[in-house]
Write a protein that holds these residues in place. Structure first.
Motif, short mmCIF file in Angstrom:
data_model
loop_
_atom_site.label_atom_id
_atom_site.label_comp_id
_atom_site.label_asym_id
_atom_site.label_seq_id
_atom_site.Cartn_x
_atom_site.Cartn_y
_atom_site.Cartn_z
N ARG A 186 0.83 -1.21 0.00
CA ARG A 186 0.00 0.00 0.00
C ARG A 186 0.87 1.26 0.00
N SER A 187 1.92 1.23 0.79
CA SER A 187 2.81 2.39 0.88
C SER A 187 3.48 2.67 -0.46
N LEU A 188 3.91 1.62 -1.16
CA LEU A 188 4.54 1.81 -2.46
C LEU A 188 3.53 2.38 -3.47
N TYR A 189 2.30 1.89 -3.42
CA TYR A 189 1.26 2.42 -4.32
C TYR A 189 1.04 3.92 -4.04
N ARG A 190 0.89 4.26 -2.77
CA ARG A 190 0.67 5.67 -2.43
C ARG A 190 1.86 6.53 -2.88
N GLU A 191 3.07 6.04 -2.65
CA GLU A 191 4.26 6.81 -2.99
C GLU A 191 4.32 7.08 -4.49
N TRP A 192 4.05 6.06 -5.30
CA TRP A 192 4.18 6.20 -6.75
C TRP A 192 2.97 6.86 -7.39
N PHE A 193 1.76 6.46 -7.00
CA PHE A 193 0.57 6.83 -7.77
C PHE A 193 -0.35 7.83 -7.08
N VAL A 194 -0.02 8.22 -5.86
CA VAL A 194 -0.78 9.27 -5.17
C VAL A 194 0.12 10.49 -4.97
N HIS A 195 1.33 10.25 -4.47
CA HIS A 195 2.27 11.36 -4.23
C HIS A 195 3.20 11.59 -5.41
N PHE A 196 3.15 10.69 -6.41
CA PHE A 196 3.94 10.83 -7.65
C PHE A 196 5.44 10.83 -7.40
N ARG A 197 5.87 10.09 -6.38
CA ARG A 197 7.31 9.99 -6.11
C ARG A 197 7.80 8.61 -6.57
N LEU A 328 -4.86 -2.70 -5.58
CA LEU A 328 -4.42 -1.55 -4.80
C LEU A 328 -5.12 -0.26 -5.23
N THR A 329 -5.50 -0.15 -6.51
CA THR A 329 -6.27 1.02 -6.95
C THR A 329 -7.65 1.03 -6.31
N GLU A 358 -13.52 7.62 -12.14
CA GLU A 358 -12.34 8.27 -12.69
C GLU A 358 -11.08 7.88 -11.94
N CYS A 359 -10.05 7.56 -12.68
CA CYS A 359 -8.78 7.18 -12.06
C CYS A 359 -7.64 7.57 -13.00
N ILE A 360 -6.44 7.40 -12.53
CA ILE A 360 -5.27 7.72 -13.35
C ILE A 360 -4.79 6.48 -14.10
N LYS A 361 -4.17 6.73 -15.25
CA LYS A 361 -3.51 5.66 -16.01
C LYS A 361 -2.05 6.06 -16.19
N PRO A 362 -1.17 5.50 -15.33
CA PRO A 362 0.25 5.76 -15.52
C PRO A 362 0.76 5.09 -16.80
N THR A 363 2.00 5.29 -17.14
CA THR A 363 2.56 4.64 -18.33
C THR A 363 2.61 3.13 -18.13
N PHE A 370 6.03 -1.52 -11.36
CA PHE A 370 5.33 -1.60 -10.07
C PHE A 370 4.86 -3.02 -9.80
N SER A 371 4.29 -3.66 -10.80
CA SER A 371 3.80 -5.03 -10.62
C SER A 371 4.94 -5.99 -10.31
N GLU A 372 6.07 -5.79 -10.97
CA GLU A 372 7.23 -6.65 -10.71
C GLU A 372 7.74 -6.49 -9.28
N LYS A 373 7.61 -5.29 -8.72
CA LYS A 373 8.06 -5.05 -7.36
C LYS A 373 7.07 -5.57 -6.31
N THR A 374 5.78 -5.48 -6.63
CA THR A 374 4.77 -5.85 -5.63
C THR A 374 4.29 -7.29 -5.76
N ALA A 375 4.46 -7.92 -6.92
CA ALA A 375 4.01 -9.31 -7.07
C ALA A 375 4.64 -10.24 -6.04
#
Length: 415
Positions: A186-197, A328-329, A358-363, A370-375
């Protein structure tokens, strides 16, 4: 050590220690001043959700709240007598509880509280049966004290409790590890796709979109652009051949608990699948509850399964947007999605509403990374859930045999 059942004697709960109801006067009723302090206030739902020891709580008392309640010590057995009947857990920390909960403090010369907790599991169905009322289920203290607990000598109680609690301690440990892994994902999702870091974000400017500013190259889209949805169905209950002897897992919405679904309460037959609106979904399909008590809760299929109509399957349209990103979305946006629900009588999430969310679609490349890191985190959670299920199964097989004196203790090996 072997157990001679003639040495087991019947005793009422209040003959084995102190029994008392919790206190929660709440005067003035539900005044905010009573809550929000440092004293845990355990409620019946917290006890039902606990595995063995009670440490997680959803409410706290202030000093004013404590003044109209009572602080119970660790080691107290909490037994629910209203709402969730005959659920029990042992306080792992100091805490208060309402009068819908009975506290049992074991006499150290007569009873091991862990043994009594396990014996409650044997008596639970009987207690629930005598508690059924015309308007509201209730297990009075008098009814609770009418039950016989057949207890062996204290050393035997301790040995039995030690065997069974070894399983529960491993279960608790697995659950702690699962929570840590869930928090990491969850933290990784928030960091990448909510806070854009996300990796390389420093060189990517933010641009305006209908969802506010998002990284350049990302899109504001709808959930339906990324995922198809499908719901299941319920074979006719009038046809026993749709259920009896079935081997196809059939998921109900109350089985969605934000984790992997390893097994189901009910199974359907090939004929039940063929002649109903139920559909077979593949392993790793993400499910979301559309309505009912678990509205918005999620599950991931650990095996191919069907579902009832209250479950919605989420099926990716694009390769990178699979299990991890979908789960996670939906988890991160659960409150927003539930806030859009429809229906005055029964608050529903519809498939149309979900697809239009409505949601975001990253590249694609970033989602793939992200999937490779969280799988691996998800796979470790799945393995721990399987270990936990096996531990519970073995403990539940042992429990009635140990508590009826049917097995010799020296023949039992610890997990």
């Amino acid at each position: 050590m072997s157990m001679a059942t003639p040495t087991w004697k019947p005793a009422k709960l209040d003959e084995l220690g102190f029994v008392g109801r919790g206190k929660s006067r709440h005067r003035p009723r539900n005044a905010a001043i009573l809550y929000g302090g440092s004293y845990p206030f355990f409620q019946t739902g917290d006890i039902k959700a606990a595995n063995f020891y009670l440490t997680e709580f959803t409410q706290t008392y202030s000093e004013e709240g404590l003044a109209q309640s009572k602080l119970w010590k660790p080691g107290t057995l909490c037994i629910t007598i209203a709402a969730n009947i005959a659920e029990s857990a042992i306080l792992g920390i100091e805490g208060c509880f309402p009068d819908s909960v009975v506290g049992f403090v074991a006499d150290p010369d007569k009873a091991d509280v862990r043994f009594i907790k396990y014996y409650m599991e044997i008596l639970k169905l009987q207690m629930q049966s005598v508690s059924r009322g015309t308007t509201q289920d209730n297990l009075s203290v008098d009814k609770l004290l009418s039950f016989d607990f057949f207890v062996p000598p204290l050393p035997v109680q301790r040995r039995i409790a030690g065997i069974l609690s070894a399983y529960d301690e491993l279960i608790e440990n697995n659950q702690r590890r699962i929570r840590i892994l869930e928090d990491m994902a969850r933290s990784l999702y928030r960091e990448w796709f909510v806070h854009f870091r996300y990796p390389g974000h420093e060189s990517v400017p933010l641009v305006d979109s209908s969802l506010g500013q998002i990284p350049q190259g990302w899109e504001a889209t709808t959930f339906g652009e990324l995922y198809d949805t499908s719901s299941g169905g319920t074979p006719s209950r009038k046809r026993p051949d749709y259920f009896e002897g079935g081997t196809i897992s059939w998921v109900k919405s109350q089985e969605l608990l934000d984790g992997f679904i390893l097994a189901t309460d009910e199974y359907i037959t090939d004929l039940g699948l063929k002649e109903s609106s139920a559909k077979l979904f593949p392993v790793n399909t993400v499910l979301v509850a559309l309505y009912g008590a678990t509205i918005g809760m999620l599950g991931i299929l650990a095996c191919a399964a069907t579902t009832n109509q209250a479950c919605c399957a989420v099926l990716p349209k694009r390769d990178p947007f699979g299990r991890e990103f979908a789960f996670l979305t939906l988890l991160a946006n659960r409150e927003r999605i539930i806030g859009l629900r429809l229906g005055a009588a029964q608050q529903n999430i519809s498939q149309v509403l979900l697809r239009g969310f409505e949601c975001i679609k990253p590249t694609d490349q970033l989602v793939q990374t992200f999937s490779e890191k969280t799988a691996p985190l998800f796979e470790r959670i799945l393995n721990l859930q399987r270990q936990t299920a096996n531990l519970r199964r073995t403990r539940d097989l042992l429990l009635p045999r140990l508590l009826s004196g049917q097995v010799q203790l020296e023949d039992v090996t610890l997990p």
